[in-house]
Scaffold this motif. Structure first.
Motif, PDB file in Angstrom:
ATOM      1  N   GLY A 112      -6.836   7.528  -4.197  1.00  0.00           N
ATOM      2  CA  GLY A 112      -6.946   6.075  -4.077  1.00  0.00           C
ATOM      3  C   GLY A 112      -7.451   5.747  -2.569  1.00  0.00           C
ATOM      4  O   GLY A 112      -6.819   6.150  -1.844  1.00  0.00           O
ATOM      5  N   LEU A 154      -5.038   5.243 -12.944  1.00  0.00           N
ATOM      6  CA  LEU A 154      -6.337   5.509 -12.796  1.00  0.00           C
ATOM      7  C   LEU A 154      -6.718   6.943 -12.526  1.00  0.00           C
ATOM      8  O   LEU A 154      -7.652   7.514 -12.812  1.00  0.00           O
ATOM      9  CB  LEU A 154      -6.754   4.508 -11.724  1.00  0.00           C
ATOM     10  N   SER A 155      -5.865   7.297 -11.398  1.00  0.00           N
ATOM     11  CA  SER A 155      -6.207   8.771 -11.066  1.00  0.00           C
ATOM     12  C   SER A 155      -6.018   9.803 -12.070  1.00  0.00           C
ATOM     13  O   SER A 155      -6.936  10.603 -12.354  1.00  0.00           O
ATOM     14  CB  SER A 155      -5.050   9.252  -9.768  1.00  0.00           C
ATOM     15  N   PHE A 170      -2.728   2.605 -10.078  1.00  0.00           N
ATOM     16  CA  PHE A 170      -3.537   3.672  -9.371  1.00  0.00           C
ATOM     17  C   PHE A 170      -3.083   5.143  -9.770  1.00  0.00           C
ATOM     18  O   PHE A 170      -4.223   6.016 -10.023  1.00  0.00           O
ATOM     19  CB  PHE A 170      -3.235   3.307  -8.038  1.00  0.00           C
ATOM     20  N   CYS A 218      -3.828  -4.957 -10.143  1.00  0.00           N
ATOM     21  CA  CYS A 218      -2.568  -4.592  -9.672  1.00  0.00           C
ATOM     22  C   CYS A 218      -1.452  -5.136  -9.154  1.00  0.00           C
ATOM     23  O   CYS A 218      -0.337  -4.767  -8.708  1.00  0.00           O
ATOM     24  CB  CYS A 218      -2.883  -3.525  -8.348  1.00  0.00           C
ATOM     25  N   ILE A 235     -10.090  -2.811  -7.496  1.00  0.00           N
ATOM     26  CA  ILE A 235      -9.049  -3.327  -8.246  1.00  0.00           C
ATOM     27  C   ILE A 235      -8.473  -4.291  -7.333  1.00  0.00           C
ATOM     28  O   ILE A 235      -8.263  -4.190  -6.282  1.00  0.00           O
ATOM     29  CB  ILE A 235      -8.009  -2.235  -8.516  1.00  0.00           C
ATOM     30  N   ARG A 243       1.042  -1.238   0.062  1.00  0.00           N
ATOM     31  CA  ARG A 243      -0.027   0.042  -0.199  1.00  0.00           C
ATOM     32  C   ARG A 243       0.846   1.323  -0.051  1.00  0.00           C
ATOM     33  O   ARG A 243       0.403   2.203  -0.801  1.00  0.00           O
ATOM     34  CB  ARG A 243      -0.953   0.104   1.327  1.00  0.00           C
ATOM     35  N   TYR A 291      -6.723   2.679  -0.582  1.00  0.00           N
ATOM     36  CA  TYR A 291      -6.310   1.452  -0.361  1.00  0.00           C
ATOM     37  C   TYR A 291      -6.412   0.520   0.879  1.00  0.00           C
ATOM     38  O   TYR A 291      -6.123   1.027   1.927  1.00  0.00           O
ATOM     39  CB  TYR A 291      -4.635   1.955  -0.276  1.00  0.00           C
ATOM     40  N   CYS A 339       2.096   1.598  -3.546  1.00  0.00           N
ATOM     41  CA  CYS A 339       1.062   2.248  -4.305  1.00  0.00           C
ATOM     42  C   CYS A 339       0.779   3.802  -4.171  1.00  0.00           C
ATOM     43  O   CYS A 339       0.668   4.489  -5.273  1.00  0.00           O
ATOM     44  CB  CYS A 339      -0.147   1.563  -4.285  1.00  0.00           C
ATOM     45  N   ARG A 340       0.701   4.095  -2.845  1.00  0.00           N
ATOM     46  CA  ARG A 340       0.621   5.821  -2.608  1.00  0.00           C
ATOM     47  C   ARG A 340       1.747   6.364  -3.073  1.00  0.00           C
ATOM     48  O   ARG A 340       1.702   7.632  -3.445  1.00  0.00           O
ATOM     49  CB  ARG A 340       0.309   5.761  -1.083  1.00  0.00           C
ATOM     50  N   GLU A 348       1.531   6.713  -7.046  1.00  0.00           N
ATOM     51  CA  GLU A 348       0.380   7.883  -7.308  1.00  0.00           C
ATOM     52  C   GLU A 348       0.819   9.353  -7.031  1.00  0.00           C
ATOM     53  O   GLU A 348       0.608  10.068  -7.998  1.00  0.00           O
ATOM     54  CB  GLU A 348      -0.680   7.279  -6.682  1.00  0.00           C
TER      55      GLU A 348
END
Length: 361
Positions: free
Chosen positions: A26, A233-234, A230, A223, A219, A10, A28, A13-14, A17
């Motif tokens: 997103g 997507l954003s 992400f 991923c 998702i 997580r 998470y 991913c952050r 993004e």
């Protein structure tokens, strides 16, 4: 996403993004944990609900078959400030879960399902913690439950529902039936309806929302090995230019960062054992060579991983072969259920032994 969406993943991913689009929009969600194990403070479960120091909102995914355990877990989350959002998972199709009446089997028991959702909502009463509910189309093509599940969840106070547009019998095979998301959206009008299934790139998310009218997307497997999805997507949802897909060198750097975060969370030995499954997903579609892939599958230290990744050609562009499904797919199969499970959908008996598992489902 047991074994995947821990705090390390997580965080990654952050970070991606934020780096690629300048914001984190997103939500998470952590790995699924059982309500009983959380209430009993099982050490492994308590470690699973670790959140990053700047992670906000903190989203905890809860598995339960028992209204009493659900209420106790939700109350504990609220009282101790463990999370900012609870996501109830009724989508797991794994035989060891469904044969005990849990996961994707449970929404067939309409009244029990409603009591569990109501217990979670009651448990966070007086707070601003929303409860959302995820489920599948049903057990199989003869036993669809999603329309009832969506209606019941909304009536019991859920803030949103999400549909994985497959039955439990499909597991992860075939294609998701997006038409069922559209039907759920027409059926549930008081709260947002989210869609899940076969979203592997940003265009898939836009196509699902256009085709179904759903309010957002969830998702899962999309991923795996693609934590930058992400960010894409954003950008797609805001109309911003899409970030360019990573080269092999950039993928290697992301993979290395993932391994470091796992080592920080689990310790180097367990963290490097955990990264092995991710390596195949990261390198899916890229030229790497059989011998190097074998070595990577046995990697034991961060230094060894760094040395092996240095052997990759960093200039290789992101290939078309790297798109599409990753992770488990398998084949359809009959769903393992407790004896007599389908006899009475209004039976409120709590399934015996379904919360014995202490983590992940």
């Amino acid at each position: 996403m047991a074994g995947v969406t821990n705090v390390a993943f997580r965080t990654l991913c952050r970070e991606l993004e934020l780096a690629k689009v300048g914001t984190v929009s997103g939500l998470y969600v952590c790995e699924m944990v059982t309500a009983r194990a959380l209430v009993e403070r099982h050490p492994g479960t308590m470690h699973m609900v670790t959140f990053g120091p700047d992670e906000s909102p903190r989203s905890l995914q809860l598995y339960s078959v028992d209204p009493d355990n659900t209420y106790a877990a939700a109350r504990m989350i609220a009282d101790e400030g463990l999370a900012d959002h609870i996501d109830m998972n009724f989508g797991c199709p794994v035989p060891k879960v469904t044969r005990r009446g849990g996961g994707a089997a449970l929404p067939y028991k309409r009244r029990l399902f409603g009591r569990i959702v109501a217990a979670a909502v009651k448990g966070v009463e007086g707070t601003d913690i929303p409860v959302t509910v995820k489920f599948r189309i049903g057990i199989d093509d003869e036993h669809h439950t999603h329309l009832d599940a969506g209606r019941i969840a909304a009536e019991e106070g859920a803030a949103a529902v999400a549909l994985h547009a497959r039955t439990a019998a499909q597991r992860y095979s075939g294609t998701a039936d997006w038409e069922q998301i559209a039907r759920l959206k027409e059926h549930v009008t008081s709260i947002p309806v989210l869609g899940n299934g076969d979203i592997f790139e940003a265009g898939d998310a836009l196509a699902m929302m256009s085709a179904t009218g759903c309010d957002g997307v969830v998702i899962g497997r999309g991923c795996l090995g693609r934590p930058w999805l992400f960010a894409e997507l954003s950008a797609a949802f805001t109309g911003a230019p899409p970030p360019p897909p990573p080269t092999l060198g950039e993928v290697a750097a992301i993979l290395m960062r993932h391994a470091q975060l796992l080592a920080d969370h689990f310790g180097e030995d367990k963290g490097l054992r955990d990264i092995r499954k991710h390596i195949a997903w990261y390198l899916h579609g890229f030229p790497a060579g059989a011998e190097l892939r074998r070595s990577l599958a046995l990697v034991k230290t961060l230094a060894e991983l760094r040395g092996l990744l240095d052997q990759l050609d960093p200039d290789v562009p992101f290939p078309p072969a790297a798109t599409g499904p990753r992770g488990r797919q398998g084949s359809p199969a009959s769903v393992s259920l407790p004896e007599g499970w389908l006899d009475d959908p209004d039976d409120c008996t709590v399934p015996a032994g379904a919360e014995v598992m202490h983590s992940g489902g």
